[in-house]
Scaffold this active site. Sequence first.
Site, PDB file in Angstrom:
ATOM      1  CD  GLU A  40      -2.938  -1.189   2.299  1.00 55.61           C
ATOM      2  OE1 GLU A  40      -2.542  -0.778   3.414  1.00 55.61           O
ATOM      3  OE2 GLU A  40      -4.065  -1.634   2.110  1.00 55.61           O
TER       4      GLU A  40
ATOM      5  CD  GLU B  74      -4.328  -5.929   2.990  1.00 54.85           C
ATOM      6  OE1 GLU B  74      -5.106  -5.237   3.693  1.00 54.85           O
ATOM      7  OE2 GLU B  74      -3.114  -5.711   2.916  1.00 54.85           O
TER       8      GLU B  74
END
Length: 635
Positions: A184, A264
Amino acid sequence: EAAAGLGEGLQPPSAAPLPQASPPARSFQLDYEEDCFRKDGAPFRYISGSIHYARVPHPAWRDRLLKMYMSGLSAVQVYIPWNYHEPLPGVYDFAGDRDVEAFLDLTAELGLLVILRPGPYICAEWEMGGLPAWLLWKPDIVLRSSDPAYLAAVDSWLHVLLPKIKPRLYQNGGNIISVQVENEYGSYYACDYGYLRHLLGSFRALLGTEVLLFTTDGTRAQELRCGTLQGLYATVDFGPGSNVTEAFGAQRQVEPKGPLVNSEYYTGWLDYWGEAHASTSSARVARGLEDMLQLGASVNMQVSPFLQLPSLPRPGADFKDQYKPVTTSYDYDAPLSEAGDPTEKLFAIRTIISKFQPLPVGPMPPATPKYAYGRVALQKYADLLDVLDVLCLSGPIQSQFPLTFEAIKQAHGFVVYRTWLPRDVLDPATLGAPPHSVCDPLTLWLQEYQGTLERDGQTTLRVTGRAGDTLDVLLENMGRISFGANISDFKGLLGNLSLDSTPLSNWLIYPLAIDTAIQQGWPHAALPKSSRGSRAGPAFYTGTFETPGIAWDTFVKFPGWSKGQLWINGFNLGRYWPRRGPQQTLFVPGSVLHVDRPNNITVLELEGAPPAPLLLFLDRPLFNRTLIGSTMATE
């Protein structure tokens, strides 16, 4: 799919086999024509679940992985926390609970593929996102960037870690099908493409040219702009509340072709101290999963937030307008509970998976057995200030002004700062710290216990005293921020304490090695301590209990206790804080208990124990009880 073996089938028996007739070499690749993965040449889609080996005791690994396999998952996604394996520069630990190679070998033995996330930054609600606190020994270091000091540390670590990974790659006969680079990164302020390019070069040099490397980011355009790089396949992450078509539309903006991937898919959300326990309905999770699988997407679910294995490092924290430390338990309404129990949510997920691929034959392994060992009375052993000689064997550090944890090379735990009042203070004076210099709870004594200052809370106290009176300040690391721009999260006193604006000086600083002392048998193996009576504030309590011939998992409740930490048989089980909530119990894996001799309990209570201190061992957890205003909300 049949095309891969077609050549072989068409050969007459007498003909010499053509080169393409041999089965394809082991390969895992992207197919940009058919928008899918190809495994050994055949179209492939994975349905995966995350498991954090660093949060599960080694003896429970097989049980948890087997339950994931029996749920119908074809793969598991595995984080590697750098700070778990390199606690000090050049000092590596891959033994016991940290034996990542044994864990990866077990996944292969059970027939699971692996999607590996070695960082170097992983987030994972783990202290500092997995980055070692010792990086901050260089105060001006720029983490997650092309800063040469940071890159040198990263390269040194990758040269130790990735050679352990290379033989386990799918192409090399192992079960690791893909490897994520960073995590991320688009959510971090730096947006440093040079850093991502450096990582890409390092991963390629150490793992080879064939391994599939990818990135994961949120679905906002800015996140995908800064988190992606040519040469790394871009995937996205989102939860059941998102519009699946829109979310994958965001991935298509940066990867017009190739497989759709949610790396995710959040089956729950994390808990913060002082807020309600998070929960996400099974129906919503199942519905979102089915929507993605119908599009042909590959999905990794945050399936198994298991035990927050409470050896160091500790849980991290978030910063969302204010500092938000994460609870000890990592069971945020997970499909597999902290104790490894299949839940309704797991069976809902399994039902959806069965619509798209066959489930393994056989029953789901049962929940682990639990035991309520009942009440255990504790006795006060000593006030913390009376045992500084045991907890700080090297003696205090002298300094004109306070030093941070990083300056004294203490990563975790507690530090005591001591000085003396320079003058009589007969009328109440303000004892306080400059703005942003109190990062964690700070407990104060001036001859006697005065109270606690807190980040984003009370930062001054009114005090009186005589010249020469001892002022003691206990600082606790509540967890370094694990996500966002603030991960350079220094600990300890970041500024000087003042008395009515006059800075206090001439400090003695005691870095406390509490974990080490307790692992070595203290205080149970020590002589009884003569304590100064009933001084309020932080103190150690001890007790023992015996098991009735079985060492089963259990949960500890803290009736009337305030806040502190628990050790059983030298094993740090983490932070309790029932006054703040929501978590009310700590999970105790049966593997830390003795069957043949008494189990030693040590508690460090920071604020105040009940008059008759006892612990209550239950056969189930209590998660959702939290202070809201002045009323107690109970599940």
